[in-house]
Write an enzyme that holds these catalytic residues in place. Structure first.
Site, PDB file in Angstrom:
ATOM      1  CB  SER A   1      11.349  42.566  51.944  1.00 60.27           C
ATOM      2  OG  SER A   1      10.846  43.106  50.752  1.00 60.27           O
TER       3      SER A   1
ATOM      4  CG  HIS B   1       7.462  40.761  52.577  1.00 60.92           C
ATOM      5  ND1 HIS B   1       6.207  40.816  53.146  1.00 60.92           N
ATOM      6  CD2 HIS B   1       7.593  41.904  51.869  1.00 60.92           C
ATOM      7  CE1 HIS B   1       5.615  41.947  52.811  1.00 60.92           C
ATOM      8  NE2 HIS B   1       6.432  42.633  52.024  1.00 60.92           N
TER       9      HIS B   1
ATOM     10  CG  ASP C   1       7.521  44.014  48.700  1.00 56.86           C
ATOM     11  OD1 ASP C   1       6.548  44.080  49.467  1.00 56.86           O
ATOM     12  OD2 ASP C   1       8.702  44.121  49.077  1.00 56.86           O
TER      13      ASP C   1
ATOM     14  CG  MET D   1       5.534  46.927  44.202  1.00 58.41           C
ATOM     15  SD  MET D   1       6.828  48.147  44.491  1.00 58.41           S
ATOM     16  CE  MET D   1       7.462  47.584  46.077  1.00 58.41           C
TER      17      MET D   1
ATOM     18  CG  HIS E   1       3.114  43.820  50.664  1.00 60.78           C
ATOM     19  ND1 HIS E   1       4.070  44.714  51.141  1.00 60.78           N
ATOM     20  CD2 HIS E   1       1.940  44.489  50.707  1.00 60.78           C
ATOM     21  CE1 HIS E   1       3.491  45.856  51.441  1.00 60.78           C
ATOM     22  NE2 HIS E   1       2.201  45.755  51.183  1.00 60.78           N
TER      23      HIS E   1
ATOM     24  CG  MET F   1       2.232  47.282  47.834  1.00 60.62           C
ATOM     25  SD  MET F   1       3.968  47.600  48.167  1.00 60.62           S
ATOM     26  CE  MET F   1       4.576  45.937  48.022  1.00 60.62           C
TER      27      MET F   1
ATOM     28  CG  MET G   1       2.698  49.027  54.447  1.00 57.00           C
ATOM     29  SD  MET G   1       3.477  49.110  52.830  1.00 57.00           S
ATOM     30  CE  MET G   1       5.203  49.234  53.173  1.00 57.00           C
TER      31      MET G   1
ATOM     32  N   GLY H   1       6.397  51.083  48.072  1.00 53.75           N
ATOM     33  CA  GLY H   1       6.943  51.292  46.729  1.00 53.75           C
ATOM     34  C   GLY H   1       8.423  50.993  46.605  1.00 53.75           C
ATOM     35  CG  PHE H   2      10.746  53.066  45.946  1.00 51.32           C
ATOM     36  CD1 PHE H   2      11.312  52.705  44.724  1.00 51.32           C
ATOM     37  CD2 PHE H   2       9.651  53.923  45.947  1.00 51.32           C
ATOM     38  CE1 PHE H   2      10.803  53.208  43.525  1.00 51.32           C
ATOM     39  CE2 PHE H   2       9.135  54.429  44.761  1.00 51.32           C
ATOM     40  CZ  PHE H   2       9.723  54.073  43.543  1.00 51.32           C
ATOM     41  N   GLY H   3      12.337  49.844  48.658  1.00 50.80           N
ATOM     42  CA  GLY H   3      13.091  49.388  49.821  1.00 50.80           C
ATOM     43  C   GLY H   3      14.073  50.468  50.258  1.00 50.80           C
ATOM     44  N   GLY H   4      14.665  50.265  51.418  1.00 49.96           N
ATOM     45  CA  GLY H   4      15.741  51.135  51.888  1.00 49.96           C
ATOM     46  C   GLY H   4      15.318  52.497  52.390  1.00 49.96           C
TER      47      GLY H   4
ATOM     48  CG  ASP I   1       6.791  45.757  54.431  1.00 51.13           C
ATOM     49  OD1 ASP I   1       8.024  45.826  54.366  1.00 51.13           O
ATOM     50  OD2 ASP I   1       6.063  45.522  53.435  1.00 51.13           O
ATOM     51  N   GLY I   2       8.862  47.986  56.524  1.00 53.87           N
ATOM     52  CA  GLY I   2       9.442  49.260  56.100  1.00 53.87           C
ATOM     53  C   GLY I   2      10.389  49.858  57.113  1.00 53.87           C
ATOM     54  N   GLY I   3      11.652  49.951  56.737  1.00 49.54           N
ATOM     55  CA  GLY I   3      12.641  50.594  57.616  1.00 49.54           C
ATOM     56  C   GLY I   3      12.958  49.800  58.870  1.00 49.54           C
TER      57      GLY I   3
ATOM     58  N   GLY J   1      14.051  44.240  54.278  1.00 50.22           N
ATOM     59  CA  GLY J   1      14.740  44.043  53.006  1.00 50.22           C
ATOM     60  C   GLY J   1      16.167  44.542  53.047  1.00 50.22           C
TER      61      GLY J   1
HETATM   62  C1  DX5 Z   1       8.047  48.553  50.362  1.00 53.75           C
HETATM   63  C2  DX5 Z   1       7.945  47.084  50.584  1.00 53.75           C
HETATM   64  C3  DX5 Z   1       8.837  46.519  51.591  1.00 53.75           C
HETATM   65  C4  DX5 Z   1      10.294  46.765  51.403  1.00 53.75           C
HETATM   66  C5  DX5 Z   1      10.878  46.896  52.772  1.00 53.75           C
HETATM   67  O1  DX5 Z   1       6.948  48.982  49.653  1.00 53.75           O
HETATM   68  O2  DX5 Z   1       6.632  46.707  50.928  1.00 53.75           O
HETATM   69  O3  DX5 Z   1       8.604  45.119  51.775  1.00 53.75           O
HETATM   70  O4  DX5 Z   1      10.973  45.782  50.684  1.00 53.75           O
HETATM   71  O5  DX5 Z   1      12.178  47.214  52.611  1.00 53.75           O
HETATM   72  P1  DX5 Z   1      13.107  47.838  53.733  1.00 53.75           P
HETATM   73  O6  DX5 Z   1      13.224  46.841  54.821  1.00 53.75           O
HETATM   74  O7  DX5 Z   1      14.361  48.031  52.965  1.00 53.75           O
HETATM   75  O8  DX5 Z   1      12.466  49.129  54.181  1.00 53.75           O
HETATM   76 ZN    ZN Z   2       6.307  44.645  51.458  1.00 54.43          ZN
END
Ligand code: DX5
Ligand code: ZN
Length: 225
Positions: free
Chosen positions: A10, A35, A37, A39, A68, A70, A145, A150-153, A184-186, A204
């Site tokens: 991502s 991937h 994102d 937003m 993706h 959002m 999800m 909304g956010f990575g990490g 997707d996520g974590g 990501g």
């Molecule tokens: C969050 C995104 C994800 C995000 C995942 O809303 O949809 O694609 O980048 O990031 P990680 O892998 O860091 O959780």
């Molecule tokens: Zn995503």
């Protein structure tokens, strides 16, 4: 033995000042898809990128691009992406107005497919997976999800994980094994063991903050260190 996961870095966690190099680096390191994102600052409290950057990405990478989306009311926006050389567009079930939701979503998915783009449906962690059961025959991919979008990490929400095996089993029973389940996520080296029913792992932070992209991707592909 389970076949290796497909891995989709991502780009949200990439260094945007060197985005072209970052994308080429994950491609060389074995990524299967990219991937992206998108937003809108409304559906999620964050803003990211749109068509100009996606156009540039498709020029520097031969990887399939997964968008993706959002954004609220994706009908306003999907056609904007139709000629960007992308592989798939995934919309959120929650982003579509409640009245006639299933019909609206079905029309959107069909519009995407008519433009030779794969159509995906995404679910936020608190949305029951059963909500998409009536729509399964209209989709090419499901995106589960495992963090709030909304956010990575962020850290994976354990309660969202059971949806992955439930949807995979439902697809199998309906003869829809070609519909790929994305998570997707974590997603990282610690959580990958929880995700065995998934087909595509989106990650990501774990990949782009790792000092060796090849190693990070290979850990995710095989599900082990
Ligand atoms: C969050 C995104 C994800 C995000 C995942 O809303 O949809 O694609 O980048 O990031 P990680 O892998 O860091 O959780
Ligand atoms: Zn995503």
């Amino acid at each position: 033995m389970k076949k290796p996961y497909l891995v989709a870095p991502s780009i949200l966690s990439a260094d945007f000042s060197r985005l072209g190099e970052e994308v080429k680096a994950v491609e060389t390191a074995g990524a299967d898809r990219l991937h992206v994102d998108v937003m809108d600052g409304h559906f999620v409290p964050n803003l990211t990128i749109g068509r100009p950057i996606i156009d540039s990405l498709s020029k520097v990478s031969s990887l399939p691009l997964d968008i993706h989306l959002m954004v609220n009311e994706p009908a306003r926006m999907i056609s904007y992406f139709f000629s960007s050389g992308i592989d798939s567009i995934t919309i959120h079930l929650e982003a579509v107005e409640e009245s006639h939701k299933d019909r609206t979503v079905k029309n959107l998915l069909e519009t995407i497919q008519k433009n030779n783009i794969l159509a995906g449906l995404a679910l936020k962690p608190k949305t029951p997976v059963e909500k998409i059961f009536p729509l399964l025959s209209y989709i090419d991919l499901v995106l589960i999800m495992t963090v709030e979008p909304g956010f990575g990490g962020q850290s994976l929400i354990p309660q969202s994980v059971s949806k992955i095996s439930i949807i995979k089993e439902k697809l199998r029973k309906q003869g829809l094994d070609n519909v790929l389940v994305h998570v997707d996520g974590g997603v990282n080296d610690k959580t990958v063991s929880l995700l065995s029913s998934a087909d595509v792992l989106i990650s990501g932070h774990f990949i782009f903050k790792h000092n060796n992209y090849k190693e990070a991707i290979s850990i995710l592909k095989t599900g082990s260190i």
